[in-house]
Enzyme design. Structure first.
Site, PDB file in Angstrom:
ATOM      1  N   ASP A  14     -18.980  17.702  33.392  1.00 31.35           N
ATOM      2  CA  ASP A  14     -19.308  16.799  34.484  1.00 31.35           C
ATOM      3  C   ASP A  14     -18.000  16.497  35.230  1.00 31.35           C
ATOM      4  O   ASP A  14     -16.916  16.632  34.660  1.00 31.35           O
ATOM      5  CB  ASP A  14     -19.912  15.532  33.863  1.00 31.35           C
ATOM      6  CG  ASP A  14     -20.018  14.406  34.852  1.00 31.35           C
ATOM      7  OD1 ASP A  14     -20.630  14.628  35.915  1.00 31.35           O
ATOM      8  OD2 ASP A  14     -19.498  13.306  34.566  1.00 31.35           O
ATOM      9  N   ASP A  16     -17.278  13.527  37.897  1.00 27.32           N
ATOM     10  CA  ASP A  16     -16.894  12.116  38.032  1.00 27.32           C
ATOM     11  C   ASP A  16     -17.139  11.365  36.724  1.00 27.32           C
ATOM     12  O   ASP A  16     -18.240  11.366  36.189  1.00 27.32           O
ATOM     13  CB  ASP A  16     -17.678  11.475  39.187  1.00 27.32           C
ATOM     14  CG  ASP A  16     -17.464  12.239  40.498  1.00 27.32           C
ATOM     15  OD1 ASP A  16     -16.399  12.850  40.655  1.00 27.32           O
ATOM     16  OD2 ASP A  16     -18.368  12.218  41.347  1.00 27.32           O
TER      17      ASP A  16
HETATM   18 MG   LIG Z   1     -20.181  11.438  35.438  1.00 21.66          MG
END
Ligand SMILES: [Mg+2]
Ligand SMILES: [Zn+2]
Length: 189
Positions: A14, A16
């Site tokens: 992932d 952010d």
């Molecule tokens: Mg995230």
């Protein structure tokens, strides 16, 4: 590796909250702050020839908060910052849609993983998914990846307040991406 074909295993990351600070919608380059430990962690994955693939939901595009061009610029910056420390990602996939669009790519649908597998010759079972959101981990489970929740970004709050409601715990919970990579390198042997 032992696979009869030349399929590689991957670590799906992932963006952010996992590679960079979770700052809400990244609608400007100034809001994208990569964690100081991210490059070294990713480099260790590069060293053992696990493919590193970024998968990120960017619904700010569909919501009209920023153009798709903004997402590309952020990824250019991310690539440059990583390269300056000798780290690289093998692929970056993003979903520009919002839930109401009912696309196949928005996490937790596994669309981005399946596409990455086709385009990069990856073996999804035995691969890994790392995120700060529990819901993201479902996308990996659906296709046989092991899941790591990191406690950066939303992770610590999710783990503290929501874990009693989760149908199953992540395969591993790690302080941050560095600790996640420690575990993955042990497990991937
Ligand atoms: Mg995230
Ligand atoms: Zn999508």
């Amino acid at each position: 590796m032992s696979s009869p074909a030349t399929l590689r295993r991957a670590v799906f990351l992932d963006r952010d909250g996992t590679i960079a600070e979770e700052t809400g919608y990244v609608n400007h380059l100034s809001r994208f702050c990569i964690f100081p430990f991210a490059a070294a962690a990713i480099r260790r994955l590069n060293d053992v020839e696990l493919a590193v693939i970024v998968v990120t939901n960017q619904s700010g595009v569909a919501r009209g908060f920023f153009p798709e061009e903004m997402v590309r610029r952020v990824h250019e910056k991310m690539t440059q910052v990583l390269a300056a420390s000798g780290a690289r990602v093998d692929g970056i996939y993003y979903c520009p849609h919002k839930t109401e669009d009912r696309c196949e790519c928005r996490k937790p649908h596994p669309g981005m993983l399946e596409r990455a597998a086709r385009e990069h010759g990856l073996e999804l079972p035995g691969s890994f998914l790392v995120s700060d959101r529990f819901a993201d981990l479902d996308m990996g489970r659906a296709v046989g990846c092991r899941s790591v929740l990191v406690l950066t970004g939303y992770g610590r709050g999710e783990y503290e307040w929501n874990r009693t409601r989760w149908p199953q715990l992540p395969d591993h919970v790690a302080e941050d991406l560095t600790a996640a990579v420690d575990w993955i390198l042990q497990e991937a042997r």
